[in-house]
Enzyme design. Structure first.
Site, PDB file in Angstrom:
ATOM      1  N   PHE A   1     -16.363  -3.276  15.107  1.00 61.08           N
ATOM      2  CA  PHE A   1     -16.918  -4.325  13.620  1.00 61.08           C
ATOM      3  C   PHE A   1     -16.137  -5.649  14.431  1.00 61.08           C
ATOM      4  CE2 PHE A   1     -12.444  -2.409  12.584  1.00 61.08           C
ATOM      5  CZ  PHE A   1     -12.086  -3.503  12.566  1.00 61.08           C
TER       6      PHE A   1
ATOM      7  N   THR B   1      -8.063  -2.902   2.164  1.00 63.40           N
ATOM      8  CA  THR B   1      -8.534  -3.767   2.876  1.00 63.40           C
ATOM      9  C   THR B   1     -10.182  -3.441   2.442  1.00 63.40           C
ATOM     10  OG1 THR B   1      -7.920  -3.401   4.543  1.00 63.40           O
ATOM     11  CG2 THR B   1      -9.995  -3.964   5.446  1.00 63.40           C
TER      12      THR B   1
ATOM     13  N   HIS C   1      -7.057 -13.328   4.619  1.00 62.84           N
ATOM     14  CA  HIS C   1      -6.719 -12.269   5.327  1.00 62.84           C
ATOM     15  C   HIS C   1      -4.633 -12.592   5.061  1.00 62.84           C
ATOM     16  CE1 HIS C   1      -4.476 -11.690   9.233  1.00 62.84           C
ATOM     17  NE2 HIS C   1      -4.279 -12.905   8.836  1.00 62.84           N
TER      18      HIS C   1
HETATM   19  P1  GDP Z   1      -6.846  -6.377   6.404  1.00 57.51           P
HETATM   20  O1  GDP Z   1      -5.492  -5.809   7.325  1.00 57.51           O
HETATM   21  O2  GDP Z   1      -6.585  -6.035   5.689  1.00 57.51           O
HETATM   22  O3  GDP Z   1      -7.444  -7.906   6.704  1.00 57.51           O
HETATM   23  O4  GDP Z   1      -7.951  -5.896   7.584  1.00 57.51           O
HETATM   24  P2  GDP Z   1      -7.702  -5.328   9.140  1.00 57.51           P
HETATM   25  O5  GDP Z   1      -6.503  -6.547   9.884  1.00 57.51           O
HETATM   26  O6  GDP Z   1      -7.716  -3.634   9.428  1.00 57.51           O
HETATM   27  O7  GDP Z   1      -9.409  -6.195   9.484  1.00 57.51           O
HETATM   28  C1  GDP Z   1      -9.503  -7.253   9.336  1.00 57.51           C
HETATM   29  C2  GDP Z   1     -10.817  -7.613   8.564  1.00 57.51           C
HETATM   30  O8  GDP Z   1     -12.019  -7.447   9.355  1.00 57.51           O
HETATM   31  C3  GDP Z   1     -11.213  -6.968   7.627  1.00 57.51           C
HETATM   32  O9  GDP Z   1     -10.240  -8.025   6.223  1.00 57.51           O
HETATM   33  C4  GDP Z   1     -12.366  -7.098   7.353  1.00 57.51           C
HETATM   34  O10 GDP Z   1     -12.958  -7.960   7.139  1.00 57.51           O
HETATM   35  C5  GDP Z   1     -12.694  -6.395   8.361  1.00 57.51           C
HETATM   36  N1  GDP Z   1     -12.900  -4.763   9.094  1.00 57.51           N
HETATM   37  C6  GDP Z   1     -11.966  -4.688   9.259  1.00 57.51           C
HETATM   38  N2  GDP Z   1     -12.287  -2.582   9.226  1.00 57.51           N
HETATM   39  C7  GDP Z   1     -13.571  -3.129   8.852  1.00 57.51           C
HETATM   40  C8  GDP Z   1     -14.692  -1.515   8.933  1.00 57.51           C
HETATM   41  O11 GDP Z   1     -14.350  -0.650   9.461  1.00 57.51           O
HETATM   42  N3  GDP Z   1     -15.816  -2.085   8.672  1.00 57.51           N
HETATM   43  C9  GDP Z   1     -15.924  -3.260   8.529  1.00 57.51           C
HETATM   44  N4  GDP Z   1     -17.185  -3.997   7.673  1.00 57.51           N
HETATM   45  N5  GDP Z   1     -15.381  -4.123   8.337  1.00 57.51           N
HETATM   46  C10 GDP Z   1     -14.022  -4.354   8.650  1.00 57.51           C
HETATM   47 MG    MG Z   2      -4.885  -7.203   9.406  1.00 53.77          MG
END
Ligand code: GDP
Ligand code: MG
Length: 147
Positions: free
Chosen positions: A56, A95, A128
């Protein structure tokens, strides 16, 4: 020393700034704020370094690049005993906005991981937040001289 963290309004979050900040202010004060009209690619790459090999990642870059973002340093309000990272986690929610509990910031987004995935784009989840003290220090240093 009061606990501090780094926090960002993503482009969709910038549009809901007032509502999101009202929630944040229930647990923290904003001690520094920086607004970008266009978030540079270089900053996104540094902020999301841990995700650079994830499928992603290009979607995440598309979502954030050349769009407005607001960066903040937050400091825990007086009189709260709970850890700041835990307080902010609870306030932000999952998320996947579809899974975010009512009352959380991410529940304000109409998007979902499922829809985002089917459209080959990152899920629009408004904000974020840094996960812990170490990441907060690293992420704050990308945008601010003093943490
Ligand atoms: P967060 O810590 O909850 O913001 O999530 P992460 O650090 O895992 O991922 C960073 C950002 O990437 C997320 O807030 C989403 O905007 C995007 N994202 C993460 N995982 C996915 C996924 O599996 N699919 C999609 N479409 N976007 C994702
Ligand atoms: Mg994160």
């Amino acid at each position: 020393m009061k606990q501090r963290t780094f926090f960002m309004l993503k482009p969709d979050g910038v549009k809901l700034e007032e509502e999101i900040l009202a929630r944040i202010k229930s647990v923290a004060e904003i001690v520094a704020i920086k607004k970008y009209a266009r978030l540079p690619l270089e900053k996104i790459a540094q902020l999301y370094e841990e995700h650079k090999d994830k499928p992603f990642y290009p979607w995440l870059v598309d979502y954030l690049k050349d769009n407005p973002a607001t960066l903040m340093i937050l400091e825990k309000k007086d009189g709260l005993n709970e850890d700041l990272f835990s307080l902010i986690d609870k306030l932000v929610g999952s998320t996947d906005p579809k899974k975010a509990l009512p009352g959380t910031i991410r529940s304000l987004s109409p998007d979902s991981l499922e829809v985002a995935y089917s459209q080959n784009r990152a899920v629009q989840n408004l904000v974020h937040r840094s996960e812990n003290e170490t990441t907060a220090q690293r992420e704050a240093a990308l945008f601010f001289d003093v943490f």
